[in-house]
Enzyme design. Sequence first.
Site, PDB file in Angstrom:
ATOM      1  N   ALA A 172      -2.791   7.643  -6.074  1.00 24.05           N
ATOM      2  CA  ALA A 172      -1.406   7.169  -6.020  1.00 24.05           C
ATOM      3  C   ALA A 172      -1.458   5.681  -6.368  1.00 24.05           C
ATOM      4  CB  ALA A 172      -0.836   7.383  -4.625  1.00 24.05           C
TER       5      ALA A 172
ATOM      6  N   ALA B 184       0.848  -1.200   0.000  1.00 18.14           N
ATOM      7  CA  ALA B 184       0.000   0.000   0.000  1.00 18.14           C
ATOM      8  C   ALA B 184       0.881   1.247   0.000  1.00 18.14           C
ATOM      9  CB  ALA B 184      -0.888  -0.013   1.230  1.00 18.14           C
ATOM     10  N   ASN B 185       0.288   2.418   0.026  1.00 14.47           N
ATOM     11  CA  ASN B 185       1.058   3.659   0.186  1.00 14.47           C
ATOM     12  C   ASN B 185       0.295   4.609   1.102  1.00 14.47           C
ATOM     13  OD1 ASN B 185      -0.636   5.472  -1.517  1.00 14.47           O
ATOM     14  ND2 ASN B 185      -0.055   4.000  -3.106  1.00 14.47           N
ATOM     15  N   ARG B 186       0.873   5.762   1.375  1.00 17.13           N
ATOM     16  CA  ARG B 186       0.332   6.641   2.413  1.00 17.13           C
ATOM     17  C   ARG B 186      -0.766   7.590   1.915  1.00 17.13           C
ATOM     18  NH1 ARG B 186       3.948   6.231   6.699  1.00 17.13           N
ATOM     19  NH2 ARG B 186       6.078   5.756   6.078  1.00 17.13           N
ATOM     20  N   SER B 187      -1.210   7.454   0.683  1.00 17.67           N
ATOM     21  CA  SER B 187      -2.206   8.402   0.173  1.00 17.67           C
ATOM     22  C   SER B 187      -3.503   8.334   0.988  1.00 17.67           C
ATOM     23  CB  SER B 187      -2.511   8.085  -1.288  1.00 17.67           C
ATOM     24  OG  SER B 187      -3.606   8.849  -1.705  1.00 17.67           O
TER      25      SER B 187
END
Length: 403
Positions: free
Chosen positions: A275, A209-212
């Site tokens: 993102a 995952a990412n921090r968006s």
Amino acid sequence: MNAFRDRRVVLGVSGGIAAYKAVEVCRRLVDAGAFVSTILTEDAHRFIGPVTFSALSSEPVHTSLWDDASPIPHTRLGQNADVIVVAPATARIIAAYATGSSYDLLTATLIATRAPVVICPAMHTEMWEHPAVQHNIAVLRSRGVIVVDPQEGRLAGGDVGAGRLADPDTIVGAVEGVLSGRGRDMEGMNITVTAGGTREPIDAVRVIANRSSGKQGYAIAEEAHKRGASVTLISTVDRPTLPGISLVEVETAAQMLQAVETHAPASHVVVMTAAVADFRPVHTADGKIKKQNGIPEIALEATPDILAALGTAKPEHQVLVGFAAETNDVVENARGKLKRKNLDLIVANDVSAPGVGFGHSTNAVTIISADGSETFVPLADKHSIATAVLDSVVAVRSARRSQ
Ligand code: CTP
């Protein structure tokens, strides 16, 4: 900038079951800094009491041409107003306004004003669809009156259909549009916005995952909705949004690609705020990977570049907007992406700067256009950034029309 601060709003409330929702509209306008004068029609009294509006408005409620201290309240209210909003507007009020008939304080004020007027109809579906009502609405629109269309939903008496008063956010957004000078400049436009970070499954419980947070994408969708666009929001995050926005929930880059391919062809504007993960596991393990089997090696492969695919298939009429999250050579890198992906606009942000990008409520961006122009928007909340991005979209579309 607060469009409401010290502006005079006349709120006309006519007699429909939706009159109770006007209380919320009134409260939000006052909270936003507007000076709100409320006019209640005689029929509105059957649904909601004047005391409620007197308590919430900036001055005691106005109900009649005759009981005000001023002998000509309609001209005073009409002349002083920066905007008049009628919510709910019944078929009768709409007919009176369209034909120039004045029989009470609200109809007299509507005819005695030069201020912009926002009408928010609410009535049963059969009435809303009646040719006479639709004709009156068309007449008002042709005179520049802003009509906030009713929504589909549950109506009085349990019926379901078109005719339900637009939600207070949409109404306040339309008033804000008038006061800020933008109006509903995206009316008639379909816009698709993506938001959030994709999640690519490793096994049944783990993801890359990412921090968006999705905040910037939601702000763009919501501002476009307020400006009258018909909005599809393709999102990976679970955040509340405005009721008029059509939400498509996805998780992975592959699902986002599929949703975008469904909605983009009919969209006048596509904004890829999401993102999207650049890599995903080649295989998703069945069940949960257990640690007694040792540390797994996870082979990765590239995800589809959704924005590049959109750029390749871009219809002539479409405005395609990408985002570029960079940490160095921000503008130069973003320009490269704009060219490579055949975009009309790219919004570049330096995600290494304080308060900018992922997870924050603020952002600072440079909006770069395919014609070479650059607009720097200093640190501001994400709704202000969204407004600047949509201003650039509208500018691209009007530049095309004048070519
Ligand atoms: N994007 C996309 N599909 C991907 C990756 C990115 O549609 N698989 C879109 C993003 O939504 C964004 C734009 O491409 O609008 C730029 O994303 P960014 O991650 O900054 O750029 P990349 O093209 O992935 O390049 P890099 O990560 O190498 O900087």
